[in-house]
Scaffold this active site. Structure first.
Site, short mmCIF file in Angstrom:
data_model
loop_
_atom_site.label_atom_id
_atom_site.label_comp_id
_atom_site.label_asym_id
_atom_site.label_seq_id
_atom_site.Cartn_x
_atom_site.Cartn_y
_atom_site.Cartn_z
N SER A 131 24.16 -5.88 5.14
CA SER A 131 24.68 -4.56 5.49
C SER A 131 26.01 -4.34 4.79
O SER A 131 26.87 -5.23 4.82
CB SER A 131 24.89 -4.46 7.01
OG SER A 131 25.72 -3.34 7.30
N ASP A 136 16.76 14.04 29.67
CA ASP A 136 15.57 13.50 29.00
C ASP A 136 14.69 12.76 30.01
O ASP A 136 13.48 12.93 30.04
CB ASP A 136 15.94 12.61 27.80
CG ASP A 136 16.92 11.49 28.14
OD1 ASP A 136 17.54 11.54 29.22
OD2 ASP A 136 17.07 10.58 27.32
N ASP A 181 16.97 10.50 19.91
CA ASP A 181 17.72 10.14 18.71
C ASP A 181 16.80 9.89 17.53
O ASP A 181 17.03 10.37 16.42
CB ASP A 181 18.54 8.87 18.96
CG ASP A 181 19.54 9.05 20.08
OD1 ASP A 181 19.67 10.18 20.60
OD2 ASP A 181 20.18 8.05 20.46
N GLY A 200 29.01 3.50 16.74
CA GLY A 200 29.49 3.52 18.12
C GLY A 200 30.30 4.74 18.50
O GLY A 200 31.02 4.72 19.49
N TYR A 216 24.73 5.07 34.77
CA TYR A 216 23.50 5.67 34.23
C TYR A 216 22.33 5.42 35.17
O TYR A 216 21.59 6.34 35.53
CB TYR A 216 23.24 5.07 32.84
CG TYR A 216 21.98 5.55 32.17
CD1 TYR A 216 21.96 6.72 31.45
CD2 TYR A 216 20.81 4.79 32.27
CE1 TYR A 216 20.81 7.15 30.82
CE2 TYR A 216 19.64 5.21 31.64
CZ TYR A 216 19.65 6.39 30.92
OH TYR A 216 18.49 6.80 30.31
N GLY A 267 28.84 7.59 19.28
CA GLY A 267 27.92 8.49 19.98
C GLY A 267 27.14 9.38 19.03
O GLY A 267 26.54 10.36 19.43
#
Ligand code: ADP
Ligand code: MG
Length: 375
Positions: A64, A33, A165, A115, A217, A117
């Site tokens: 929540s 990306d 996303d 969490g 990263y 992914g």
């Protein structure tokens, strides 16, 4: 509806709007990306729902279903100062990005595993943004909502994610993957008929997380940027393999490897799109394998747990498999025949137990719809 009742129990009135948005899985196009490449995610069937009602006192209250112990209290004035820590900042960030100036009661219920992914964060942001867009008649397009929710996650939450996303959570269509061009943000819906061919996509969360140790990263991103600068191009998107090979001596060995992943992965995504259109799923599976090998050997972002999922799935009849996401842990996907689902999950479970790894989690999903209002 369950969420309407839960909202009423928390806030003593009915919500004015309820919206939902899905998590996602990326079929192919990993770590490209930021190299202006293409990605090919689809929305999974698990969604996060948000129910919202206006308040007239400038207060913001958030509950929540995944954190039932606490009601978060904030206010419009705190929002301007980027207040909020913990999970509620994903929601406050969206209100901040959409410049909301009104008090609100908000109840969220997220069924996207957190969490793993699968982007529960984008599902949460996009369900809130969809509800708010309707409630205040903001008239934002899906592209604008994608950019605004990305800004919420980048600037308010502080996670430097790309726009994939949020785009797929907002724009997905059942039965299709979303081809997203990360250079100009244009999109195309690509048919994905795994079910018609007796196939499914198995998602395996390794529950391993080696990510934060070495800042991997940032190093990968920097290698691609320095390689592009040395070769006089804006990004890896402007290179093809021949061009890259011919200029190998201008790059360090590491830069060359990183660039080779990016250039080959961009080509693989476009190839994968054609294979999906023509339902050549064996060839599509082979592209998943090539993507994994490239991420493992050239980009060096895999880890033993991810490799074990991929190798075990392939040894037990998968058409192909690869790690997904940033790497160093997280999830892998495998394209498998429906009838092999039990056998392959069992083999992976066994291999993990033998290696002394934590038990993995299994999910599967067909390409599902993007965000929508549900009342
Ligand atoms: P992923 O997006 O892959 O699931 P992230 O770390 O990006 O993982 O986002 C997960 C975080 O998002 C959670 O730790 C939590 O802070 C927040 N979150 C997501 N869904 C919910 C929810 N339904 N309720 C509260 N917080 C949530
Ligand atoms: Mg996330």
């Amino acid at each position: 509806m369950e969420i309407v009742q839960a909202f009423e129990t928390s806030f003593g009135a009915k919500p004015e709007v309820v919206a939902q948005a899905p998590g996602r899985v990326n079929l192919i196009g990993e770590h490209i990306d930021y190299s202006q490449g293409f990605v090919l995610p689809f929305a999974i069937d698990a969604v996060t729902r948000s129910a919202i009602r206006k308040r007239d006192d400038g207060q913001i209250r958030i509950v929540s279903a995944q954190h039932p112990e606490a009601m978060i209290r904030s206010s419009i004035s705190e929002l301007r100062e980027k207040g909020g820590t913990g999970w509620s900042r994903y929601i406050l960030g969206v209100l901040w990005a959409l410049e909301i100036e009104n008090g609100l009661d908000i109840y969220v219920d997220g069924r996207v595993p957190l969490g793993a992914g699968l982007s529960s964060s984008a599902a949460l942001e996009c369900s809130v943004a969809t509800a708010i867009n309707h409630l205040f008649e903001l008239g934002k397009s899906l592209t604008q909502l994608a950019q605004l929710t990305q800004r919420a996650e980048n600037q308010y939450v502080g996670v430097p994610c790309g726009i994939m996303d949020q785009s797929v959570s907002l724009m997905a269509k059942g039965g299709y993957a979303l081809l997203l061009d990360c250079r100009d943000l244009s999109t195309q819906h690509i048919p994905v008929d795994f079910a018609g061919a007796g196939l499914r996509l198995l998602i395996v969360d390794t529950r391993a997380d080696h990510a934060l140790i070495d800042g991997g990263y940032a190093e990968r991103r920097a290698s691609c940027e320095s390689a592009a600068a040395k070769l006089g191009v804006v990004s890896m998107r402007d290179l093809d393999m021949q061009h890259l090979e011919s200029q190998k001596d201008k790059l360090t060995a590491v830069e060359f490897q990183r660039a080779r992943h990016a250039v080959s992965e961009i080509a693989r995504v476009l190839n994968a799109v054609e294979r999906l259109r023509t339902k050549q799923f064996v060839e599509f599976g082979e592209l998943l394998n090539q993507s994994h090998i490239s991420l493992r050997d050239d980009y060096k972002v895999s880890c033993p747990e991810l490799d074990l999922v991929v190798d075990t799935a392939n040894a037990n009849g998968a058409l192909g498999a690869r790690m997904v996401g940033g790497g160093f842990g997280g999830s892998a996907i495998a394209l498998i025949k429906d009838e092999d689902a039990g056998k392959i999950s069992l083999a992976i479970e066994k291999a993990f137990a033998e290696a002394g790894y934590q038990a993995p989690r299994f999910f599967d999903s067909l390409p599902s719809d993007g965000a929508k209002l549900i009342s």
